[in-house]
Design a protein around this motif. Structure first.
Motif, PDB file in Angstrom:
ATOM      1  N   ALA A 135     -16.551  -3.068  -9.058  1.00  0.00           N
ATOM      2  CA  ALA A 135     -16.384  -2.113 -10.148  1.00  0.00           C
ATOM      3  C   ALA A 135     -16.628  -0.684  -9.672  1.00  0.00           C
ATOM      4  CB  ALA A 135     -17.339  -2.454 -11.290  1.00  0.00           C
ATOM      5  N   THR A 136     -17.298  -0.536  -8.547  1.00  0.00           N
ATOM      6  CA  THR A 136     -17.534   0.790  -7.964  1.00  0.00           C
ATOM      7  C   THR A 136     -16.291   1.329  -7.259  1.00  0.00           C
ATOM      8  OG1 THR A 136     -18.377  -0.279  -5.949  1.00  0.00           O
ATOM      9  CG2 THR A 136     -19.983   0.369  -7.624  1.00  0.00           C
ATOM     10  N   GLY A 137     -15.286   0.465  -7.073  1.00  0.00           N
ATOM     11  CA  GLY A 137     -14.071   0.865  -6.371  1.00  0.00           C
ATOM     12  C   GLY A 137     -14.077   0.473  -4.911  1.00  0.00           C
ATOM     13  N   ASP A 159      -0.972  -0.844  -1.848  1.00  0.00           N
ATOM     14  CA  ASP A 159      -1.088  -0.087  -0.595  1.00  0.00           C
ATOM     15  C   ASP A 159      -1.682   1.301  -0.831  1.00  0.00           C
ATOM     16  OD1 ASP A 159       0.079  -2.227   0.776  1.00  0.00           O
ATOM     17  OD2 ASP A 159       2.089  -1.494   0.321  1.00  0.00           O
ATOM     18  N   GLY A 160      -1.541   1.818  -2.025  1.00  0.00           N
ATOM     19  CA  GLY A 160      -2.053   3.163  -2.320  1.00  0.00           C
ATOM     20  C   GLY A 160      -3.482   3.124  -2.815  1.00  0.00           C
ATOM     21  N   GLN A 161      -4.411   3.673  -2.042  1.00  0.00           N
ATOM     22  CA  GLN A 161      -5.829   3.641  -2.390  1.00  0.00           C
ATOM     23  C   GLN A 161      -6.103   4.382  -3.695  1.00  0.00           C
ATOM     24  OE1 GLN A 161      -8.159   1.851  -1.049  1.00  0.00           O
ATOM     25  NE2 GLN A 161      -9.836   2.658  -2.295  1.00  0.00           N
ATOM     26  N   LYS A 162      -5.404   5.490  -3.908  1.00  0.00           N
ATOM     27  CA  LYS A 162      -5.602   6.280  -5.125  1.00  0.00           C
ATOM     28  C   LYS A 162      -5.315   5.435  -6.361  1.00  0.00           C
ATOM     29  CE  LYS A 162      -3.330   9.886  -7.812  1.00  0.00           C
ATOM     30  NZ  LYS A 162      -2.233  10.869  -7.851  1.00  0.00           N
ATOM     31  N   THR A 168      -8.920  -0.031 -10.653  1.00  0.00           N
ATOM     32  CA  THR A 168     -10.275  -0.574 -10.672  1.00  0.00           C
ATOM     33  C   THR A 168     -11.057  -0.049 -11.867  1.00  0.00           C
ATOM     34  OG1 THR A 168     -10.332  -0.798  -8.267  1.00  0.00           O
ATOM     35  CG2 THR A 168     -12.443  -0.724  -9.399  1.00  0.00           C
ATOM     36  N   GLN A 169     -10.948   1.244 -12.121  1.00  0.00           N
ATOM     37  CA  GLN A 169     -11.642   1.851 -13.250  1.00  0.00           C
ATOM     38  C   GLN A 169     -11.144   1.312 -14.583  1.00  0.00           C
ATOM     39  OE1 GLN A 169     -14.396   3.801 -13.051  1.00  0.00           O
ATOM     40  NE2 GLN A 169     -14.205   3.272 -10.878  1.00  0.00           N
ATOM     41  N   GLU A 170      -9.831   1.068 -14.661  1.00  0.00           N
ATOM     42  CA  GLU A 170      -9.266   0.514 -15.890  1.00  0.00           C
ATOM     43  C   GLU A 170      -9.761  -0.917 -16.117  1.00  0.00           C
ATOM     44  OE1 GLU A 170      -7.406   1.994 -18.236  1.00  0.00           O
ATOM     45  OE2 GLU A 170      -7.610   3.888 -17.151  1.00  0.00           O
ATOM     46  N   ASP A 208       4.532  -6.093 -18.770  1.00  0.00           N
ATOM     47  CA  ASP A 208       5.040  -4.880 -18.131  1.00  0.00           C
ATOM     48  C   ASP A 208       4.177  -3.722 -18.630  1.00  0.00           C
ATOM     49  OD1 ASP A 208       6.582  -3.030 -16.785  1.00  0.00           O
ATOM     50  OD2 ASP A 208       8.075  -2.873 -18.379  1.00  0.00           O
ATOM     51  N   ALA A 209       3.464  -3.049 -17.729  1.00  0.00           N
ATOM     52  CA  ALA A 209       2.492  -2.045 -18.171  1.00  0.00           C
ATOM     53  C   ALA A 209       2.401  -0.889 -17.172  1.00  0.00           C
ATOM     54  CB  ALA A 209       1.126  -2.695 -18.342  1.00  0.00           C
ATOM     55  N   SER A 210       1.430  -0.027 -17.430  1.00  0.00           N
ATOM     56  CA  SER A 210       1.162   1.125 -16.567  1.00  0.00           C
ATOM     57  C   SER A 210      -0.333   1.198 -16.298  1.00  0.00           C
ATOM     58  CB  SER A 210       1.635   2.420 -17.239  1.00  0.00           C
ATOM     59  OG  SER A 210       1.225   3.557 -16.477  1.00  0.00           O
ATOM     60  N   ILE A 211      -0.695   1.740 -15.147  1.00  0.00           N
ATOM     61  CA  ILE A 211      -2.119   1.881 -14.817  1.00  0.00           C
ATOM     62  C   ILE A 211      -2.810   2.784 -15.831  1.00  0.00           C
ATOM     63  CG2 ILE A 211      -3.776   2.693 -13.095  1.00  0.00           C
ATOM     64  CD1 ILE A 211      -1.682   2.102 -10.954  1.00  0.00           C
TER      65      ILE A 211
END
Length: 262
Positions: A135-137, A159-162, A168-170, A208-211
């Protein structure tokens, strides 16, 4: 007029001596008791009777018990009274999977280590192996699994850490009752929407969603599913608005499942 009884000094002296003797004896007994008590305490502290006999580890699910004992440094050779709970707790909390720790000393010889672990929100798939995401990322790159434990969703293609950190936060804000319904989360970015994701649910539906705002929009999932015919599967869109798209053919469903396996 009543006559006053006169007690001579000769009669009083023996009584005073007796009272003083009793008082001196009581004082001697008190001093001797304190002395022997002090000796007993010293002998107790220097003997194995004052050592820790039992060490309990409570609350750990993923962190190995032996690792916790090693980090704590507590052994059965330690004096029970010299165990410093605050110091040990701080050492344990430096572990990336331990959110908090509390040490309880239970007289006469038991020490309990209470662990509160950092939540695992998912498992990242990479080169055929799975790595826990906290949960900390943080991604536990040293914790390699052949298969996930099933307590959190599998994150595929991240692949994208960002974007992984945002996801993770979501997930951290999503109720556990809904998180447990998610089997896989695929990052499926497009040129127009790098935040696009695709979910495979344990109940057979796809999402089907978005971050962005995922934790808020995904809360509607149980309500949407409750209004659907259980025999008809398909895709639930929650990115823009919320609507259900049934599979037009079994072939279409099979293609989506194959993409998930890939």
């Amino acid at each position: 007029m009543a006559e006053k009884k006169i007690v001579s000094i000769e009669d009083r002296i023996p009584k005073l001596k007796e009272a003083r003797k009793k008082k001196a004896n009581r004082r001697l007994i008190l001093y001797l008791s304190l002395f022997f008590l002090l000796i007993a305490v010293i002998l107790y502290l220097q003997s194995s009777l004052s050592h820790v006999q039992t060490i309990e580890v409570i609350g750990n699910e993923h962190v190995d018990k032996q690792d916790i004992l090693t980090i704590s440094g507590i052994t059965t050779e330690d004096n029970f009274w010299k165990v410093n709970g605050e110091t040990i707790a701080k050492k344990l909390e430096q572990h990336e999977e331990i959110q908090s720790a509390k040490i309880d000393k239970q007289f006469p010889t038991t020490v309990s280590i209470n662990i509160n672990e950092v939540e695992r929100v998912g498992y990242v798939q990479n080169d055929g192996s799975y790595y826990p995401i906290l949960a900390t990322g943080n991604r536990l790159t040293s914790y390699k699994l052949k298969s996930p434990t099933g307590d959190a969703p599998i994150l595929v293609g991240w692949d994208g850490q960002k974007y992984l950190e945002e996801m993770t936060q979501e997930l951290k804000q999503l109720p556990e009752s809904i998180t447990q319904l998610i089997s896989e989360i695929h990052w499926s970015p497009t040129d127009q929407n790098p935040y696009k994701i695709y979910l495979y649910m344990n109940d057979g539906y796809e999402v089907d969603a978005s971050i962005r705002n995922f934790s808020q929009k995904m809360r509607t999932y149980p309500s949407i599913v409750s209004q659907l015919d259980p025999s008809q599967k398909g895709i639930i869109h929650i990115d823009v608005g919320a609507y259900f798209e049934a599979y037009s053919t079994e072939e279409e469903k099979g293609e989506n499942e194959n993409e998930s396996d890939g």
